[in-house]
Design a protein around this motif. Sequence first.
Motif, PDB file in Angstrom:
ATOM      1  N   VAL A   1       1.010  -1.490  -0.135  1.00 28.00           N
ATOM      2  CA  VAL A   1      -0.257   0.008   0.062  1.00 28.00           C
ATOM      3  C   VAL A   1       1.064   1.710  -0.091  1.00 28.00           C
ATOM      4  N   HIS A   2       0.977   2.494  -0.943  1.00 29.12           N
ATOM      5  CA  HIS A   2       0.924   3.279  -1.044  1.00 29.12           C
ATOM      6  C   HIS A   2       0.915   4.211  -0.087  1.00 29.12           C
ATOM      7  N   LEU A   3       2.069   4.610   0.865  1.00 30.53           N
ATOM      8  CA  LEU A   3       1.267   5.997   2.218  1.00 30.53           C
ATOM      9  C   LEU A   3       1.791   6.994   1.228  1.00 30.53           C
ATOM     10  N   ALA A   4       1.385   7.867   1.098  1.00 28.45           N
ATOM     11  CA  ALA A   4       1.676   9.695   0.551  1.00 28.45           C
ATOM     12  C   ALA A   4       1.214  10.700   1.459  1.00 28.45           C
ATOM     13  N   THR A   5       2.025  11.815   1.182  1.00 27.11           N
ATOM     14  CA  THR A   5       1.124  13.371   2.321  1.00 27.11           C
ATOM     15  C   THR A   5       0.790  13.847   1.705  1.00 27.11           C
ATOM     16  N   SER A   6      -0.099  15.389   2.069  1.00 28.31           N
ATOM     17  CA  SER A   6      -0.344  16.322   1.910  1.00 28.31           C
ATOM     18  C   SER A   6      -0.471  17.477   2.987  1.00 28.31           C
ATOM     19  N   THR A   7       0.924  18.034   2.777  1.00 25.96           N
ATOM     20  CA  THR A   7       0.952  19.525   3.763  1.00 25.96           C
ATOM     21  C   THR A   7       1.565  20.612   3.411  1.00 25.96           C
ATOM     22  N   PRO A   8       1.041  21.389   3.625  1.00 23.78           N
ATOM     23  CA  PRO A   8       1.440  22.821   2.573  1.00 23.78           C
ATOM     24  C   PRO A   8       2.216  23.130   2.994  1.00 23.78           C
TER      25      PRO A   8
ATOM     26  N   PHE B   1      -8.140  -2.169   5.174  1.00 22.78           N
ATOM     27  CA  PHE B   1      -9.184  -2.035   4.018  1.00 22.78           C
ATOM     28  C   PHE B   1      -8.730  -1.600   2.976  1.00 22.78           C
ATOM     29  N   SER B   2      -7.405  -1.803   2.903  1.00 20.56           N
ATOM     30  CA  SER B   2      -6.801  -1.154   1.350  1.00 20.56           C
ATOM     31  C   SER B   2      -6.906  -2.267   0.913  1.00 20.56           C
TER      32      SER B   2
ATOM     33  N   ALA C   1      -3.906   3.276  -1.951  1.00 18.95           N
ATOM     34  CA  ALA C   1      -2.869   4.800  -1.833  1.00 18.95           C
ATOM     35  C   ALA C   1      -3.098   4.826  -0.357  1.00 18.95           C
ATOM     36  N   VAL C   2      -3.283   5.540   0.574  1.00 21.55           N
ATOM     37  CA  VAL C   2      -3.208   6.216   1.622  1.00 21.55           C
ATOM     38  C   VAL C   2      -2.643   6.930   1.674  1.00 21.55           C
ATOM     39  N   THR C   3      -3.644   8.480   1.951  1.00 22.11           N
ATOM     40  CA  THR C   3      -3.245   9.855   1.956  1.00 22.11           C
ATOM     41  C   THR C   3      -2.848  10.716   3.320  1.00 22.11           C
ATOM     42  N   ILE C   4      -2.473  10.978   3.949  1.00 20.91           N
ATOM     43  CA  ILE C   4      -2.578  11.716   5.270  1.00 20.91           C
ATOM     44  C   ILE C   4      -2.384  12.477   4.844  1.00 20.91           C
ATOM     45  N   GLY C   5      -3.645  13.959   5.469  1.00 17.97           N
ATOM     46  CA  GLY C   5      -2.634  15.159   4.825  1.00 17.97           C
ATOM     47  C   GLY C   5      -3.410  16.149   6.114  1.00 17.97           C
ATOM     48  N   ALA C   6      -2.188  17.527   6.361  1.00 19.73           N
ATOM     49  CA  ALA C   6      -3.027  18.480   7.186  1.00 19.73           C
ATOM     50  C   ALA C   6      -2.842  19.914   5.994  1.00 19.73           C
ATOM     51  N   THR C   7      -3.820  20.711   6.636  1.00 19.97           N
ATOM     52  CA  THR C   7      -4.638  21.927   6.238  1.00 19.97           C
ATOM     53  C   THR C   7      -4.962  22.859   6.793  1.00 19.97           C
ATOM     54  N   ARG C   8      -4.400  23.995   6.246  1.00 19.82           N
ATOM     55  CA  ARG C   8      -5.954  24.937   7.173  1.00 19.82           C
ATOM     56  C   ARG C   8      -6.680  25.735   6.150  1.00 19.82           C
TER      57      ARG C   8
ATOM     58  N   THR D   1      -6.822  14.799   7.807  1.00 17.88           N
ATOM     59  CA  THR D   1      -7.716  13.813   7.235  1.00 17.88           C
ATOM     60  C   THR D   1      -6.587  12.703   6.899  1.00 17.88           C
ATOM     61  N   VAL D   2      -7.151  11.449   6.800  1.00 13.83           N
ATOM     62  CA  VAL D   2      -6.553  10.295   6.827  1.00 13.83           C
ATOM     63  C   VAL D   2      -7.705  10.017   5.382  1.00 13.83           C
ATOM     64  N   THR D   3      -7.124   9.426   3.912  1.00 13.08           N
ATOM     65  CA  THR D   3      -8.047   9.293   2.656  1.00 13.08           C
ATOM     66  C   THR D   3      -7.531   7.755   2.512  1.00 13.08           C
ATOM     67  N   ASP D   4      -8.239   7.087   2.053  1.00  8.29           N
ATOM     68  CA  ASP D   4      -7.890   6.057   1.104  1.00  8.29           C
ATOM     69  C   ASP D   4      -8.856   5.571   0.061  1.00  8.29           C
ATOM     70  N   GLU D   5      -8.103   4.306  -0.741  1.00 11.32           N
ATOM     71  CA  GLU D   5      -8.981   4.016  -1.725  1.00 11.32           C
ATOM     72  C   GLU D   5      -9.476   2.170  -1.224  1.00 11.32           C
ATOM     73  N   GLY D   6      -9.626   1.982  -0.309  1.00  7.52           N
ATOM     74  CA  GLY D   6     -10.167   0.531   0.547  1.00  7.52           C
ATOM     75  C   GLY D   6     -11.193   0.410  -0.241  1.00  7.52           C
ATOM     76  N   ILE D   7     -12.195  -0.332   0.264  1.00  7.11           N
ATOM     77  CA  ILE D   7     -13.480  -1.306   1.012  1.00  7.11           C
ATOM     78  C   ILE D   7     -14.587  -0.008   0.881  1.00  7.11           C
ATOM     79  N   GLY D   8     -14.455   0.851   2.219  1.00  6.22           N
ATOM     80  CA  GLY D   8     -15.606   1.547   2.507  1.00  6.22           C
ATOM     81  C   GLY D   8     -16.254   0.662   3.548  1.00  6.22           C
ATOM     82  N   ILE D   9     -16.824   1.332   4.478  1.00 10.40           N
ATOM     83  CA  ILE D   9     -18.402   0.831   5.148  1.00 10.40           C
ATOM     84  C   ILE D   9     -19.073   0.625   4.663  1.00 10.40           C
ATOM     85  N   PRO D  10     -19.500  -0.376   5.425  1.00 10.15           N
ATOM     86  CA  PRO D  10     -21.157  -0.328   4.808  1.00 10.15           C
ATOM     87  C   PRO D  10     -22.378  -0.152   5.342  1.00 10.15           C
ATOM     88  N   GLU D  11     -23.161   0.894   4.987  1.00 12.03           N
ATOM     89  CA  GLU D  11     -23.978   2.061   6.049  1.00 12.03           C
ATOM     90  C   GLU D  11     -24.533   1.496   6.824  1.00 12.03           C
TER      91      GLU D  11
END
Length: 374
Positions: A268-275, A302-303, A308-315, A326-336
């Motif tokens: 699984v690819h780990l990435a960051t999204s920070t200013p 769950f990926s 890919a899993v991206t961890i971000g910090a923003t203002r 934020t922690v964003t992934d492309e995995g299987i999601g959560i059943p409703e």
Amino acid sequence: MTDRTRLPGAGGVALVTDLSGNVIEVLRDDIGLLEPTEAVTCLTAVVEANSVAKLFDFLAASIADGATFAWEIPVPGHGEGRPLRFSAVSDGERLWVSIATDHGDAEHLTGEMLRINNEQVNTYRSHLKDAVTGGLSIDELDEFTRLNNDLANLQRELAKTNGQLAASNAKKDEFLGIAAHELRSPLGVISTYAQFLDDEGDFDDEQRRMIATIRRTIITMRQLVDELLDVATIEAGRLELDRAPVDLSDVVAEVVERHAPLASRKSVHLATSTPVEPVIAAVDRAKLIQVLDNLVTNAIKFSHPEGAVTIGATRSTEGDPTAELTVTDEGIGIPEVAVAALFDPFSGSRAGTGGERGTGLGLAIVKRIVEGHG
């Protein structure tokens, strides 16, 4: 409104608030919590900053259930290091709140306020009966009063039952904390000997696989024990946050480094999204890392491979004091069907895409820590 002298014999605070927790009247204050009363307009001003979310939960439960009993909420300068016990009864328009230092006073104050609440309603009905010249008949007013008395009796029973449940729940949390704490030592001994056997023993491949299984199981047990201790501490109202200015971008980088081996094993690819500029926030760094550790572990769990899993910090805007992680992934999601109970203890332990299992406690702890930060 009621005179303060009508609540004899119990130590603590008795007051009336609106449904939002704004103070309407102080009936008594034996511990100086609300003196001078002009300085306190809402219960949020009395509790610790990291307990405001728990106070709102208490108010909401009091309104929804009609009565709550012995919620432990920390109050600065009171309780000798232990939380005070908050109880409340709702009459539909107001909350009759007691704040006591021990269980006995909490029960006595709540019972007295229920009695006074019932007396006030009866007095109102009596005046209405004297003044009535039309509309409802006297018999209808009598029936209405009787029904109100029955309701007050039910409220008392409900408060008593809630008190018993709260006491039982507190003992359960205490037991969990003690049991988890006592499990740490034997797990440490087992871990030490397993490590020694792995390093020094003359074993064949099958035996070494057994030792590796023991060591993996110990890691899982330690995680469960630590999380049980966290839950017991949080539920007892003893979550302590050591806030300090922290660059969230540095926290994100540390979390990515911590989880790189886990992500690599699953491709699984780990990435960051920070200013480029720092994202400074006053937080408890260790607790925040605990939050991100859980979310990133779940995201990897769950990926699918090559996800890919991206961890971000923003203002959001320059000068805005609010930061977003934020922690964003492309995995299987959560059943409703699972969303409603997502943050309930032991409810979210689904198997990951690689068959991984968790304790089901992580997101419950995450929620409490985030709420503690406001």
